[in-house]
Design a protein around this motif. Structure first.
Motif, PDB file in Angstrom:
ATOM      1  N   ASN A  58      32.828  39.884  32.200  1.00 28.74           N
ATOM      2  CA  ASN A  58      34.028  40.707  32.301  1.00 28.74           C
ATOM      3  C   ASN A  58      35.240  39.790  32.438  1.00 28.74           C
ATOM      4  O   ASN A  58      35.406  39.123  33.463  1.00 28.74           O
ATOM      5  CB  ASN A  58      33.910  41.651  33.502  1.00 28.74           C
ATOM      6  CG  ASN A  58      35.044  42.638  33.599  1.00 28.74           C
ATOM      7  OD1 ASN A  58      36.202  42.326  33.303  1.00 28.74           O
ATOM      8  ND2 ASN A  58      34.712  43.844  34.028  1.00 28.74           N
ATOM      9  N   GLU A  59      36.067  39.736  31.395  1.00 31.71           N
ATOM     10  CA  GLU A  59      37.234  38.849  31.375  1.00 31.71           C
ATOM     11  C   GLU A  59      38.203  39.161  32.520  1.00 31.71           C
ATOM     12  O   GLU A  59      38.779  38.253  33.115  1.00 31.71           O
ATOM     13  CB  GLU A  59      37.972  38.973  30.036  1.00 31.71           C
ATOM     14  CG  GLU A  59      37.174  38.509  28.837  1.00 31.71           C
ATOM     15  CD  GLU A  59      37.038  37.004  28.750  1.00 31.71           C
ATOM     16  OE1 GLU A  59      37.879  36.293  29.316  1.00 31.71           O
ATOM     17  OE2 GLU A  59      36.065  36.544  28.129  1.00 31.71           O
ATOM     18  N   GLU A  60      38.384  40.441  32.833  1.00 29.40           N
ATOM     19  CA  GLU A  60      39.358  40.844  33.854  1.00 29.40           C
ATOM     20  C   GLU A  60      38.931  40.420  35.259  1.00 29.40           C
ATOM     21  O   GLU A  60      39.731  39.925  36.034  1.00 29.40           O
ATOM     22  CB  GLU A  60      39.585  42.357  33.799  1.00 29.40           C
ATOM     23  CG  GLU A  60      40.281  42.801  32.529  1.00 29.40           C
ATOM     24  CD  GLU A  60      40.356  44.317  32.404  1.00 29.40           C
ATOM     25  OE1 GLU A  60      40.046  45.034  33.372  1.00 29.40           O
ATOM     26  OE2 GLU A  60      40.732  44.770  31.310  1.00 29.40           O
ATOM     27  N   THR A  61      37.656  40.622  35.582  1.00 28.70           N
ATOM     28  CA  THR A  61      37.185  40.313  36.943  1.00 28.70           C
ATOM     29  C   THR A  61      36.599  38.905  37.051  1.00 28.70           C
ATOM     30  O   THR A  61      36.392  38.403  38.148  1.00 28.70           O
ATOM     31  CB  THR A  61      36.106  41.317  37.379  1.00 28.70           C
ATOM     32  OG1 THR A  61      34.966  41.171  36.520  1.00 28.70           O
ATOM     33  CG2 THR A  61      36.626  42.742  37.325  1.00 28.70           C
ATOM     34  N   GLY A  62      36.291  38.276  35.906  1.00 24.48           N
ATOM     35  CA  GLY A  62      35.653  36.962  35.925  1.00 24.48           C
ATOM     36  C   GLY A  62      34.180  37.032  36.270  1.00 24.48           C
ATOM     37  O   GLY A  62      33.531  36.004  36.513  1.00 24.48           O
ATOM     38  N   GLN A  63      33.621  38.239  36.280  1.00 23.63           N
ATOM     39  CA  GLN A  63      32.197  38.419  36.611  1.00 23.63           C
ATOM     40  C   GLN A  63      31.331  37.693  35.575  1.00 23.63           C
ATOM     41  O   GLN A  63      31.555  37.802  34.373  1.00 23.63           O
ATOM     42  CB  GLN A  63      31.852  39.907  36.630  1.00 23.63           C
ATOM     43  CG  GLN A  63      30.409  40.179  36.967  1.00 23.63           C
ATOM     44  CD  GLN A  63      30.077  41.668  36.860  1.00 23.63           C
ATOM     45  OE1 GLN A  63      30.897  42.465  36.448  1.00 23.63           O
ATOM     46  NE2 GLN A  63      28.868  42.010  37.225  1.00 23.63           N
TER      47      GLN A  63
END
Length: 194
Positions: free
Chosen positions: A171-176
């Motif tokens: 997940n690019e937004e959360t860096g997961q």
């Protein structure tokens, strides 16, 4: 007479039990391939958007002939490219020599590196050698490992338990991050002659 039977029966059962154990210990473990068994030289595993291939070029080699093994990782997802994170390499090639039941480790430096995979273009790496031993290991094992470390494989049956070990940012937004550890197996044998 009853005393003699009470004494003889336990001895008889103990003898049968020990004889049974003796028989089991002498049985050969079926680690070696039979002459009719085909050795698996190619394996392909698909996990989500990734295809991991493990290939050995020949099923049989002559003693000390160079062994040619390679691994590939291909991205098949929706993006044009994806970045993977891994140790010195996403690939490792640990083996077992089943005739002697020796494990051949595959050591690797563990920095955190990244590689871009372009959709449809496999990342490929060849096996470059492995093995190791300690001062407490038996002489036969040390001699065997010295040969392996020089990429001079002694006669035997080898199973390569290949691994593609890497992670991606899910997940690019959360860096997961999402971790992958894809496994495959190929095998080969080494004979005395050509």
């Amino acid at each position: 007479m009853l005393k003699n039977i009470k004494l003889i029966l336990p001895i008889m059962f103990l003898s049968i039990g020990l004889f049974g154990c003796q028989q089991n210990n002498n049985e050969k473990v079926d680690n070696e391939p039979s002459n009719t068994q085909t050795l698996e030289t190619k394996a392909e595993v698909i996990e989500e958007d990734f295809v991991y291939r493990l290939v050995i070029e020949n099923a049989e080699y002559s003693k000390n002939e160079p062994i040619k093994i390679y691994a590939e990782l291909e991205y098949t997802g929706d993006k044009e490219e994806i970045e993977i994170f891994h140790s010195a390499s996403p690939f490792s090639f640990p083996m077992v020599e089943t005739t002697r039941n020796y494990e051949i480790g595959y050591g690797m430096n563990e920095p955190l590196l990244s590689t871009k995979l372009i959709k449809g273009e496999p990342l490929r790496e060849e096996y470059r050698g492995s093995g190791g031993y300690g001062s407490q290991d038996k002489k036969e094992y040390i001699e065997f490992m010295k040969q392996i470390m020089n990429q001079e494989f002694p006669k035997g049956h080898y199973v390569v338990n290949g691994i593609a070990d890497f992670g991606v940012i899910a997940n690019e937004e959360t860096g997961q991050k999402k971790k992958y550890k894809i496994k495959a197996k190929v095998e080969f044998s080494v004979n005395d002659s050509n």
